[in-house]
Design an enzyme around this catalytic site. Structure first.
Site, PDB file in Angstrom:
ATOM      1  N   SER A  41     -15.992  35.330  26.357  1.00  0.00           N
ATOM      2  CA  SER A  41     -17.198  36.006  26.836  1.00  0.00           C
ATOM      3  C   SER A  41     -17.433  37.363  26.186  1.00  0.00           C
ATOM      4  O   SER A  41     -18.578  37.822  26.096  1.00  0.00           O
ATOM      5  CB  SER A  41     -17.124  36.184  28.358  1.00  0.00           C
ATOM      6  OG  SER A  41     -15.917  36.845  28.733  1.00  0.00           O
ATOM      7  N   HIS A 248     -17.519  43.304  32.042  1.00  0.00           N
ATOM      8  CA  HIS A 248     -17.885  42.941  30.674  1.00  0.00           C
ATOM      9  C   HIS A 248     -18.700  44.062  30.043  1.00  0.00           C
ATOM     10  O   HIS A 248     -19.339  44.851  30.748  1.00  0.00           O
ATOM     11  CB  HIS A 248     -18.695  41.642  30.655  1.00  0.00           C
ATOM     12  CG  HIS A 248     -17.872  40.416  30.837  1.00  0.00           C
ATOM     13  ND1 HIS A 248     -17.547  39.925  32.075  1.00  0.00           N
ATOM     14  CD2 HIS A 248     -17.293  39.582  29.935  1.00  0.00           C
ATOM     15  CE1 HIS A 248     -16.803  38.834  31.925  1.00  0.00           C
ATOM     16  NE2 HIS A 248     -16.641  38.609  30.643  1.00  0.00           N
TER      17      HIS A 248
END
Length: 267
Positions: A41, A248
């Site tokens: 990711s 993230h």
């Protein structure tokens, strides 16, 4: 004196002294690289929004560092097969097929899911300091015993399929700036999380070096932009409305942190 006569005079003088005048090269000539991006990711760009429709649940973002490289450098060809949630096994089984003997540049960010980044953060947020520290310690033990071999398998697969490619292994940012006033997790939990990320990065750097690959370390460039820092945050904190984004890089983290480090390492 008219401009044309000045130009003629300059050329005449240059010829007289054996000087060769050349036209300025274009500011950005298109390289001949055939670039393939692999990974999880952090490589696909989860958290950076602007996801491509073709990527589906892999969540490949136009703001991810591989896509930014493609936009800015314009290699001869580009393909990203990075996918949210990918492990080293997923890279081997589902992503290496994108490589070929004509591939000249490869990037890969992988390893975090093999030691359970996502589940560790859930434990730390929901279960408290004791369970958090224990979960990270178990992950560190697993990283030391299993991650080097898993990474070696990925790197061997890359070299086998793309024998002439430059390979850049891109690491992970450390999540927290320590020593600041910060709500949420305890200072002990934050420090232990950082310790675990540093261990994964250090193991990855060693494995990359052993394979003859370049390690692109993003840790220092994220300092001042981490969670609990006083600067612009380049990482999403816990987002209960969109848990996938949590921890993230933001679009700014990809463009200001990941991209310049990868660009420099890619040569």
């Amino acid at each position: 004196m008219r401009r044309s006569r000045l130009a003629t005079l300059a050329l005449t003088l240059a010829a007289s002294f054996g000087i060769t005048l050349t036209l300025a090269a274009p500011a950005q000539a298109a390289p001949a690289d055939r670039y393939v991006a692999l990974g999880d990711s952090y490589a696909s760009g989860v958290g950076a929004d602007s996801y491509t429709s073709e990527s589906g649940s892999c969540l490949r973002s136009n703001n991810a560092y591989p896509a930014l490289y493609n936009t800015n450098i314009r290699p001869a060809s580009y393909r990203s097969v990075a996918c949210s949630g990918a492990t080293t096994t997923d890279v081997i089984n589902n992503q290496l097929s994108a490589l070929s003997s004509t591939t000249t540049l490869v990037s890969v960010t992988i390893g975090g899911n093999d030691v359970g980044f996502s589940s560790i953060m859930s434990t730390c947020v929901l279960q408290g300091e004791t369970q958090c520290v224990a979960a990270i310690q178990a992950a560190e033990d697993k990283a030391r015993t299993q991650l080097p071999g898993k990474l070696a398998n990925v790197y061997n697969g890359i070299r086998s399929r793309a024998p002439s490619a430059r390979v850049v292994v891109v690491g992970y940012p450390v999540f927290y700036q320590l020593g600041t006033v910060c709500v949420g997790l305890s200072a002990t939990s934050r420090a232990k999380i950082n310790e675990g990320i540093n261990l994964v990065d250090d193991i990855t750097r060693t494995a990359a070096s052993s394979a003859g690959f370049t390690f692109a370390d993003v840790r220092s460039i994220f300092v001042g932009h981490q969670l609990c820092s006083y600067g612009e945050k380049w990482l999403h904190a816990l987002n209960v409305l969109n848990l996938t984004k949590s921890y993230h890089p933001t679009a700014a983290g990809q463009s200001g942190g990941y991209y310049p480090v990868f660009r420099s390492a890619a040569g």
